[in-house]
Design an enzyme around this catalytic site. Structure first.
Site, short mmCIF file in Angstrom:
data_model
loop_
_atom_site.label_atom_id
_atom_site.label_comp_id
_atom_site.label_asym_id
_atom_site.label_seq_id
_atom_site.Cartn_x
_atom_site.Cartn_y
_atom_site.Cartn_z
N GLY A 197 0.80 -1.23 0.00
CA GLY A 197 0.00 0.00 0.00
C GLY A 197 0.83 1.27 0.00
O GLY A 197 0.30 2.36 -0.23
N GLU A 198 2.13 1.18 0.28
CA GLU A 198 2.97 2.39 0.27
C GLU A 198 3.02 2.99 -1.14
O GLU A 198 3.02 2.27 -2.14
CB GLU A 198 4.40 2.05 0.70
CG GLU A 198 4.58 1.88 2.17
CD GLU A 198 6.05 1.70 2.54
OE1 GLU A 198 6.93 1.90 1.68
OE2 GLU A 198 6.31 1.35 3.71
N ASP A 237 -27.86 25.33 5.02
CA ASP A 237 -27.55 25.48 6.45
C ASP A 237 -26.93 26.85 6.65
O ASP A 237 -26.63 27.57 5.68
CB ASP A 237 -26.65 24.34 6.99
CG ASP A 237 -25.33 24.22 6.22
OD1 ASP A 237 -24.86 25.23 5.66
OD2 ASP A 237 -24.77 23.11 6.20
N LYS A 295 -30.45 23.82 10.08
CA LYS A 295 -30.18 22.38 10.03
C LYS A 295 -29.54 21.91 11.33
O LYS A 295 -28.72 22.60 11.91
CB LYS A 295 -29.23 22.14 8.85
CG LYS A 295 -28.55 20.81 8.79
CD LYS A 295 -27.58 20.75 7.59
CE LYS A 295 -26.15 20.59 8.05
NZ LYS A 295 -25.19 20.45 6.93
N ASP A 316 -24.40 24.86 -1.93
CA ASP A 316 -23.54 24.48 -0.81
C ASP A 316 -22.12 24.35 -1.31
O ASP A 316 -21.89 24.20 -2.52
CB ASP A 316 -24.02 23.16 -0.20
CG ASP A 316 -23.68 23.04 1.28
OD1 ASP A 316 -22.91 23.88 1.80
OD2 ASP A 316 -24.19 22.10 1.93
N THR A 345 -22.75 13.06 1.65
CA THR A 345 -23.72 11.95 1.61
C THR A 345 -25.02 12.36 0.92
O THR A 345 -25.86 11.51 0.63
CB THR A 345 -24.06 11.49 3.03
OG1 THR A 345 -24.77 12.56 3.69
CG2 THR A 345 -22.83 11.11 3.82
C1 R5P Z 1 -21.34 21.29 6.04
O1 R5P Z 1 -21.45 22.25 6.76
C2 R5P Z 1 -21.09 21.39 4.57
O2 R5P Z 1 -21.18 22.69 4.09
C3 R5P Z 1 -22.05 20.52 3.81
O3 R5P Z 1 -23.36 20.99 4.03
C4 R5P Z 1 -21.96 19.10 4.26
O4 R5P Z 1 -20.64 18.70 4.40
C5 R5P Z 1 -22.65 18.22 3.27
O5 R5P Z 1 -22.55 16.91 3.72
P1 R5P Z 1 -23.72 15.90 3.45
O6 R5P Z 1 -23.94 15.85 1.97
O7 R5P Z 1 -23.20 14.59 3.98
O8 R5P Z 1 -24.92 16.36 4.21
#
Ligand code: R5P
Length: 320
Positions: free
Chosen positions: A43-44, A173, A200, A226, A231
């Protein structure tokens, strides 16, 4: 761009995103980057940056998943560049992992970003270039000079080319609010578009809850923006919040870093969004709904070219 740059500018890359490095080198008229590191059976990694003595070296490597493989390879390439006698070594990290860990949120936590900052400097980076870091305060963790580029203009270009451009910008958020406000100014011309924000709460790494939508969307076409999608939980919660408040149009989603781990692509595909705009700061994801992948190669090449020529870069900066 100027072909005379080729004599002393070198782009070096690893396994994280060699296509982006090749595109940046081609735009600059620099020699193509050497092949990424070989991997030993255990893996190195052993990168070979080639002959870079006296050169102005740009080590281009985002640190998306697998985060630690890509981060260690970046450190090894910085070290190799320094030991090979590079005149100047710049780490170009379009997506920098650990940028969300710029402070402690529990007494038992460390400060991941500070550890990464120290490691980059210790390995030989003399300067850092990133794209849309998580917070404006990011730079404070670094003793190195940092240039934070923004892909906002790219996203704006993509959004304005949609058949029905957005009429309201939604931050999923509170952390995304500065980006949403910036995008609203860029999209709105003389008067910025209205902005709404979702409150959020993060329940776990893959689950969040939208507490409320502050602002009005109604029958206006919304873009949720964003810095990153990991995820897809945050976007899922924001889309649910818009539905809950009676938004009549499916939203567009725009983000700089499309990490899309695990089943994130399927999660997004199930949301009924109008379209998704992302960039290639990490390799372009596949299996996405109506996706447009906008390349940051011209932006990164512009920044590298100007840094190489010691020209001003202020107008490229995310945080002027
Ligand atoms: C967090 O504050 C980031 O700005 C993104 O909102 C976050 O990392 C997104 O991650 P996920 O898609 O897992 O909700």
């Amino acid at each position: 761009m100027a072909s005379s740059l080729a004599s002393s500018l070198r782009i070096v890359t690893g396994n994280a995103h060699p296509d982006l490095a090749r595109a940046v080198a081609a735009l600059l008229g620099a020699p193509p980057p050497p092949d990424p590191a070989e991997r030993f059976p255990d893996g190195e990694l052993r990168p070979d940056v080639g002959r870079v003595q006296g050169a102005d070296v740009y080590v281009l490597q985002p640190t998306g998943p697998p985060v630690h493989d890509n981060l260690v390879e970046l450190l090894l390439m910085l070290d190799a560049s320094r030991r090979a006698g590079a005149g100047r070594v710049t780490a170009v990290v379009p997506y920098l992992a650990y940028a969300r860990q710029e402070r402690r949120t529990s007494p038992g936590h460390g400060i991941g970003l500070r550890v990464v900052a120290d490691a980059l400097a210790a390995a030989g980076a003399q300067r850092l270039v990133v794209v849309d870091p998580h917070t404006a305060g990011f730079e404070a963790s670094f003793a190195l000079p940092v240039l934070s580029l923004t892909a906002c203009a790219l996203l704006v270009e993509g959004l304005t080319q949609l058949p029905a451009p957005p009429e309201v910008v939604v931050a999923p958020d509170l952390g995304a609010l500065p980006l949403a406000e910036h995008l609203a100014r860029c999209l709105g011309g003389p008067s910025a578009l209205p902005v709404a924000v979702v409150r959020k709460t993060r329940i776990s790494g893959a689950h969040v809850r939208a507490e409320m939508l502050i602002g009005t969307v109604g029958d206006r076409r919304a873009v949720i923006v964003d810095d990153m999608i990991t995820t897809g939980a945050t976007i899922e919660a924001a889309v649910a919040a818009l539905h809950h408040r009676g938004a009549t149009h499916p939203p567009v989603v725009a983000a700089t870093h499309a990490l899309l781990v695990g089943s994130a692509a399927d999660r997004l595909a199930g949301l009924g969004i109008a379209s998704l705009l992302v960039t290639d700061t990490v390799p372009a994801p596949t299996r996405l709904p109506a996706t447009a992948v906008l390349s940051v190669a011209p932006l990164v090449a512009d920044a590298v070219g100007r840094l190489h020529r010691d020209e001003p870069v202020d107008d490229l900066s995310a945080f002027p």
